[in-house]
Every structure is written in structure tokens, then in C-alpha cells.
Design a protein around this motif. Sequence first.
Motif, PDB file in Angstrom:
ATOM      1  N   VAL A  78       0.860  -1.187   0.000  1.00 17.51           N
ATOM      2  CA  VAL A  78       0.000   0.000   0.000  1.00 17.51           C
ATOM      3  C   VAL A  78       0.894   1.234   0.000  1.00 17.51           C
ATOM      4  O   VAL A  78       1.747   1.399   0.878  1.00 17.51           O
ATOM      5  CB  VAL A  78      -0.934   0.011   1.225  1.00 17.51           C
ATOM      6  CG1 VAL A  78      -1.820   1.248   1.191  1.00 17.51           C
ATOM      7  CG2 VAL A  78      -1.785  -1.255   1.260  1.00 17.51           C
ATOM      8  N   ASN A 157     -13.940  -8.857  -2.686  1.00 15.40           N
ATOM      9  CA  ASN A 157     -13.103  -7.850  -2.044  1.00 15.40           C
ATOM     10  C   ASN A 157     -12.196  -8.501  -1.000  1.00 15.40           C
ATOM     11  O   ASN A 157     -12.515  -9.554  -0.447  1.00 15.40           O
ATOM     12  CB  ASN A 157     -13.955  -6.768  -1.392  1.00 15.40           C
ATOM     13  CG  ASN A 157     -14.651  -5.903  -2.425  1.00 15.40           C
ATOM     14  OD1 ASN A 157     -14.269  -5.871  -3.594  1.00 15.40           O
ATOM     15  ND2 ASN A 157     -15.685  -5.190  -2.014  1.00 15.40           N
ATOM     16  N   THR A 178      -5.194  -1.216   8.192  1.00 16.70           N
ATOM     17  CA  THR A 178      -6.205  -2.227   7.936  1.00 16.70           C
ATOM     18  C   THR A 178      -7.304  -1.596   7.105  1.00 16.70           C
ATOM     19  O   THR A 178      -7.577  -0.400   7.218  1.00 16.70           O
ATOM     20  CB  THR A 178      -6.775  -2.797   9.250  1.00 16.70           C
ATOM     21  OG1 THR A 178      -7.765  -3.778   8.961  1.00 16.70           O
ATOM     22  CG2 THR A 178      -7.401  -1.714  10.090  1.00 16.70           C
ATOM     23  N   GLY A 179      -7.944  -2.401   6.239  1.00 16.12           N
ATOM     24  CA  GLY A 179      -8.992  -1.875   5.374  1.00 16.12           C
ATOM     25  C   GLY A 179      -9.454  -2.911   4.376  1.00 16.12           C
ATOM     26  O   GLY A 179      -9.058  -4.093   4.422  1.00 16.12           O
ATOM     27  N   ILE A 181     -10.095  -3.622   0.153  1.00  9.27           N
ATOM     28  CA  ILE A 181      -9.709  -3.204  -1.189  1.00  9.27           C
ATOM     29  C   ILE A 181     -10.406  -4.073  -2.228  1.00  9.27           C
ATOM     30  O   ILE A 181     -10.858  -5.184  -1.938  1.00  9.27           O
ATOM     31  CB  ILE A 181      -8.177  -3.270  -1.385  1.00  9.27           C
ATOM     32  CG1 ILE A 181      -7.691  -4.718  -1.297  1.00  9.27           C
ATOM     33  CG2 ILE A 181      -7.457  -2.395  -0.379  1.00  9.27           C
ATOM     34  CD1 ILE A 181      -6.229  -4.876  -1.605  1.00  9.27           C
ATOM     35  N   SER A 194      -3.289   4.308  -1.064  1.00  7.25           N
ATOM     36  CA  SER A 194      -4.068   4.263   0.170  1.00  7.25           C
ATOM     37  C   SER A 194      -5.453   4.884   0.015  1.00  7.25           C
ATOM     38  O   SER A 194      -6.370   4.555   0.773  1.00  7.25           O
ATOM     39  CB  SER A 194      -3.303   4.969   1.295  1.00  7.25           C
ATOM     40  OG  SER A 194      -3.044   6.326   0.956  1.00  7.25           O
ATOM     41  N   ARG A 196      -7.426   4.250  -2.191  1.00  5.47           N
ATOM     42  CA  ARG A 196      -8.283   3.216  -2.751  1.00  5.47           C
ATOM     43  C   ARG A 196      -8.691   2.186  -1.698  1.00  5.47           C
ATOM     44  O   ARG A 196      -9.391   1.222  -2.019  1.00  5.47           O
ATOM     45  CB  ARG A 196      -7.561   2.490  -3.891  1.00  5.47           C
ATOM     46  CG  ARG A 196      -7.229   3.378  -5.076  1.00  5.47           C
ATOM     47  CD  ARG A 196      -8.446   3.645  -5.924  1.00  5.47           C
ATOM     48  NE  ARG A 196      -8.133   4.403  -7.121  1.00  5.47           N
ATOM     49  CZ  ARG A 196      -9.006   4.695  -8.067  1.00  5.47           C
ATOM     50  NH1 ARG A 196     -10.255   4.291  -7.942  1.00  5.47           N
ATOM     51  NH2 ARG A 196      -8.658   5.398  -9.123  1.00  5.47           N
ATOM     52  N   VAL A 197      -8.258   2.372  -0.469  1.00  9.56           N
ATOM     53  CA  VAL A 197      -8.560   1.440   0.614  1.00  9.56           C
ATOM     54  C   VAL A 197      -9.822   1.925   1.318  1.00  9.56           C
ATOM     55  O   VAL A 197      -9.868   3.042   1.839  1.00  9.56           O
ATOM     56  CB  VAL A 197      -7.388   1.335   1.602  1.00  9.56           C
ATOM     57  CG1 VAL A 197      -7.718   0.344   2.710  1.00  9.56           C
ATOM     58  CG2 VAL A 197      -6.123   0.904   0.876  1.00  9.56           C
ATOM     59  N   ALA A 200     -10.442   2.524   5.755  1.00 13.27           N
ATOM     60  CA  ALA A 200      -9.026   2.454   6.115  1.00 13.27           C
ATOM     61  C   ALA A 200      -8.797   2.934   7.543  1.00 13.27           C
ATOM     62  O   ALA A 200      -9.399   3.910   7.990  1.00 13.27           O
ATOM     63  CB  ALA A 200      -8.198   3.290   5.138  1.00 13.27           C
TER      64      ALA A 200
END
Length: 230
Positions: A78, A157, A178-179, A181, A194, A196-197, A200
Motif C-alpha cells: 500500500v 473484495n 487495515t482496510g 480493497i 491508500s 483506494r482502501v 481504512a
Amino acid sequence: MFTSLWQKLAIAAAALSLAACASAPQPTPMPDDPYYAPMMPEEQVEPAVPNGSLFRGQAVNGLYSDIKARNLGDIITVQLQEQTTASKSANTGTSRNTNIDLPSPTLFGREVRVAGNPLSAQINGGSDFSGASSADQSNQLQGEITVTVIRVLPNGNLIVRGEKWLTLNNGQEYVRLTGIIRPQDVRSDNTIQSNRVANARIEYSGTGSLANAQREGWLTRFFNGPIWPF
């Protein structure tokens, strides 16, 4: 007098004790936190199918397949490109004026006077208020952190999680993330930005003497907190 003094001292001591309990320091982050540990996929033994051939359909890759992460335990890098800027200002002004005239009363058509002076009165009042406030805040975080896929959702996902620790001369710094994607957002080199997370949670902080020097003591937090009445 002495009773009132002891009561004030007791109230102050109780407030200090409550502030100390409310501002108890959080547990110090440590490396190798089990919550951020990478998820290792379980080894699966493929059953032997007596088909008379060395070809295995379970292990073959498609002609147009790539190496992007999509399975449990895969690694994704990331790229942290976080930048936020906020600005807010407010101005408030109010004004109010009141004028009341009370004429002298009359009795039988004649003005009532006391010692030759009329009983008329006039009341004037006014109030003004003005206030202004402004706030500016900006944050910027750049870098990279490599995380692992800990869960694959039914819609495809990926939930990712990981941490990175840096040991310096006078302490340690860490980055945790953490997240969720989408596999479509992962580039061919297994990197993703990041922003795109989804959902998040990015944490960047440190431990050691340098980090402790930047934290306020519990007594200072009490005087700057909402419990202090002044």
C-alpha cells in the motif's frame, strides 16, 4: 470555616483522582501484535485423481492470468499518499437596544406630582456581543507498507492488515494499516494507493523517550481537560 476548607480540599482531591483515572495511559504498542499478524493459508493436500496423465487442472494458470494478490495470505504493498487540509472560520455579532418611556400618571385629568416633580420615568438598556473563531489543520503522510490478505469476502473484495516497525536510536516508530480493497484496484506489481482502501485505519506513531517527551503529564491533561472548571 475549617469545615468548609476541608470540604474544598476533599473535592479537589476527588477531582484529581478522577482525572488520573480518566487519563490513564493506553497500553504501549508492541511489535508482533497478534491482531496484525499475517494470515497464513492452510496447506491443502490435493487428492490424487487416477486420470493417467501428469497434467493437474487444479494447479494450472489461465493464459491471461496475472500474479496480482487475490487469495488468503497474499501480499499487497500500500502506497501511503494521505494529505488533508481543513480550514474553518466563523464570526458572530448581535446587538440589542431597549428604550421604555413611562409618562407621569394623571388623576382626575391632572398630572400627579410629588414635591412639584412629575413621576415620569425612562428606562434605557442595550447589549452587544461579538465573537470570532478560526481553525486551520493540515496533515500529510507518505510512504509504503506491505500488508497481507486476511480474508476474502464473498463479493471478491479483500480485507488487508499489517504493520511495519522501525527501530531508531531513541525509540521505535510504527505504521499500522487495515482496510478493504478491490482486486481491480491492485496494480500489476501488487501495489495500491491508500486512497483506494475502503474503511481504512492508518496509525502512525512511536514509542520510546522521544514519543514520551511529546506527551502531556496527567496533571497537565487535567488542567487542560473538560473537568477543570476554570
